[in-house]
Motif scaffolding. Structure first.
Motif, mmCIF file in Angstrom:
data_model
loop_
_atom_site.group_PDB
_atom_site.id
_atom_site.type_symbol
_atom_site.label_atom_id
_atom_site.label_comp_id
_atom_site.label_asym_id
_atom_site.label_seq_id
_atom_site.Cartn_x
_atom_site.Cartn_y
_atom_site.Cartn_z
ATOM 1 N N SER A 87 0.840 -1.003 0.027
ATOM 2 C CA SER A 87 -0.004 0.159 0.052
ATOM 3 C C SER A 87 1.015 1.269 -0.095
ATOM 4 O O SER A 87 2.040 1.091 0.377
ATOM 5 N N PRO A 88 0.317 2.364 -0.406
ATOM 6 C CA PRO A 88 1.331 3.629 -0.291
ATOM 7 C C PRO A 88 1.898 4.014 1.042
ATOM 8 O O PRO A 88 2.811 4.481 1.169
ATOM 9 N N ARG A 89 1.022 3.651 2.248
ATOM 10 C CA ARG A 89 1.398 3.840 3.640
ATOM 11 C C ARG A 89 2.673 2.722 3.734
ATOM 12 O O ARG A 89 3.428 3.291 4.411
ATOM 13 N N VAL A 90 2.551 1.590 3.437
ATOM 14 C CA VAL A 90 3.916 0.774 3.550
ATOM 15 C C VAL A 90 5.183 1.138 2.850
ATOM 16 O O VAL A 90 6.311 1.132 3.455
ATOM 17 N N LYS A 91 4.524 1.500 1.449
ATOM 18 C CA LYS A 91 5.918 1.944 0.615
ATOM 19 C C LYS A 91 6.428 3.155 1.355
ATOM 20 O O LYS A 91 7.639 3.465 1.483
ATOM 21 N N ALA A 92 5.621 4.352 1.830
ATOM 22 C CA ALA A 92 6.202 5.587 2.347
ATOM 23 C C ALA A 92 6.792 5.201 3.655
ATOM 24 O O ALA A 92 7.997 5.592 3.947
ATOM 25 N N ALA A 93 6.656 4.029 4.449
ATOM 26 C CA ALA A 93 6.966 3.758 5.678
ATOM 27 C C ALA A 93 8.528 3.143 5.459
ATOM 28 O O ALA A 93 9.630 3.362 5.956
ATOM 29 N N PHE A 94 8.636 2.397 4.411
ATOM 30 C CA PHE A 94 9.856 1.797 3.978
ATOM 31 C C PHE A 94 10.819 2.604 3.498
ATOM 32 O O PHE A 94 11.916 2.677 3.871
ATOM 33 N N ASP A 95 10.167 3.153 2.756
ATOM 34 C CA ASP A 95 11.249 4.491 1.984
ATOM 35 C C ASP A 95 11.720 5.305 3.059
ATOM 36 O O ASP A 95 12.801 5.884 2.667
ATOM 37 N N SER A 96 10.973 5.642 4.175
ATOM 38 C CA SER A 96 11.479 6.548 4.951
ATOM 39 C C SER A 96 12.797 6.126 6.024
ATOM 40 O O SER A 96 13.395 6.616 6.738
ATOM 41 N N ALA A 97 12.706 4.618 5.947
ATOM 42 C CA ALA A 97 13.635 3.996 7.047
ATOM 43 C C ALA A 97 15.145 4.055 6.484
ATOM 44 O O ALA A 97 15.414 3.679 5.327
ATOM 45 N N SER A 98 16.086 4.274 7.478
ATOM 46 C CA SER A 98 17.307 4.052 7.252
ATOM 47 C C SER A 98 18.109 2.555 7.499
ATOM 48 O O SER A 98 18.967 1.982 6.680
ATOM 49 N N ASP A 99 17.187 1.685 8.345
ATOM 50 C CA ASP A 99 17.331 0.452 8.442
ATOM 51 C C ASP A 99 15.989 -0.429 8.431
ATOM 52 O O ASP A 99 15.169 -0.059 8.744
ATOM 53 N N VAL A 100 16.468 -1.885 7.987
ATOM 54 C CA VAL A 100 15.519 -2.769 7.794
ATOM 55 C C VAL A 100 15.544 -3.881 8.735
ATOM 56 O O VAL A 100 16.543 -4.592 9.001
ATOM 57 N N TRP A 101 14.570 -4.591 9.536
ATOM 58 C CA TRP A 101 14.789 -5.649 10.270
ATOM 59 C C TRP A 101 13.831 -6.707 9.809
ATOM 60 O O TRP A 101 12.704 -6.341 9.693
#
Length: 322
Positions: A87-101
């Motif tokens: 979704s757009p909200r998931v994409k925005a959250a992922f794009d804003s992150a510097s690290d992924v877990w």
């Protein structure tokens, strides 16, 4: 509930809960450790794009303090390529992150699984041929053949591993693919964007959860896999549909409450203990700063012992992202 019923329920729960791991094995595990090693050299390629979502899409939460923002996303480890989830909200959250877990940092590292197969999945002293009934052995051979494996060469596979491998076949035939799973897609994007990828635990720990199950539960898992072979995708289809539309209460009913009621020991091992560990690690992350995107199995973010519930019990604010 009598013991046989508990074992049946436990087996069904395990079969649904480890579908992603099962299909990861399918990428590398042929009939022999040699063929597994050969397959392990081929990289897993994530799809270039994710299909459009239907409706609002899967649920997303956020944990914040003065200088940290942590997004929590419930994932499905293996999906049909046609399932939309970004979704757009998931994409925005992922794009804003510097690290992924993720649950593990290397969900696409097929070679890492090979020594674990050899250590925990194969035993020279175990024989399925002397444990299963004649009818079960026929089902075993047919299922192995569908997967392109030789049942004779699988005879010394421990029950958890044999059941896991054979649970792969109907899912593959139904179009499920680990390359379309959330973690594989997001890991490829993270690496392309230069985002560091971390894991809450190791693949060794995940395999040990299965390999350390009591032998009776392992056998029940294998027998239920054989018995329900033709209907193996029904519950997974239902769970994926609920997840894709953000129906967290439905995920709780299908994946959490049943396990809690029918198999408290598995519930504790597969969900409660791990959720507690991950909540501890998330609290540690909050002591730092920055933005992170966290994707773990959807069942870990549903129910009374979810990661969010454990964080809230400690006074950490968790909000759903609308």
């Amino acid at each position: 509930m009598i013991l046989s019923s508990r074992l049946k329920a436990s087996a069904a729960i395990v079969a649904r809960g480890v579908a992603g791991l099962a299909l990861s094995f399918a990428l590398i595990a042929g009939a022999t450790p040699t063929s597994a090693r050969q397959a392990a050299t081929a990289p897993v390629q994530a799809p270039a794009a994710v299909p459009a979502i239907q409706g609002q899409g899967p649920a997303l939460w956020v944990v914040k303090d003065a200088d940290s923002t942590l997004y929590l996303f419930g994932s499905v480890h293996v999906l049909r390529p046609t399932t939309g989830w970004e979704s757009p909200r998931v994409k925005a959250a992922f794009d804003s992150a510097s690290d992924v877990w993720f649950e593990i940092s290397n969900p696409d590292d097929q070679a890492a699984i090979v020594p674990l197969i050899q250590q925990y999945g194969v035993s020279p002293t175990y024989r399925n041929a002397t444990t299963l009934t004649t009818g079960e052995l026929t089902l075993f051979a047919n299922a192995a053949h569908d997967l392109g494996l030789d049942a004779v060469k699988m005879d010394n596979f421990r029950p958890w591993f044999a059941g896991l491998m054979l649970s792969v076949t109907p899912l593959v035939k139904a179009g499920y693919d680990p390359k379309s799973g959330v973690e594989i897609v997001l890991k490829a994007r993270a690496e392309a964007a230069g985002k560091p990828v971390h894991g809450f635990e190791t693949v060794d720990k995940q395999v040990r959860i299965l390999a350390d199950m009591p032998e009776a539960v392992q056998l029940a898992f294998l027998r239920e896999t054989l018995k329900d072979y033709d209907e193996a995708t029904v519950k997974l289809d239902e769970m994926v549909a609920d997840w894709a539309r953000g129906d967290v209460p439905a995920i709780e009913r299908l994946m959490v409450q049943e396990m809690k009621t029918d198999s408290p020991a598995l519930y504790k091992a597969l969900l409660v203990d791990r959720n507690t560990d991950w909540a501890n690690q998330i609290q540690t992350l909050l002591q730092g700063s920055g933005t992170a995107f966290i994707a773990v199995g959807a069942a870990h973010l549903a129910g009374p012992d979810s990661v969010q519930a454990q964080l809230k019990a400690r006074g950490v604010d968790v909000e759903a992202v609308q």
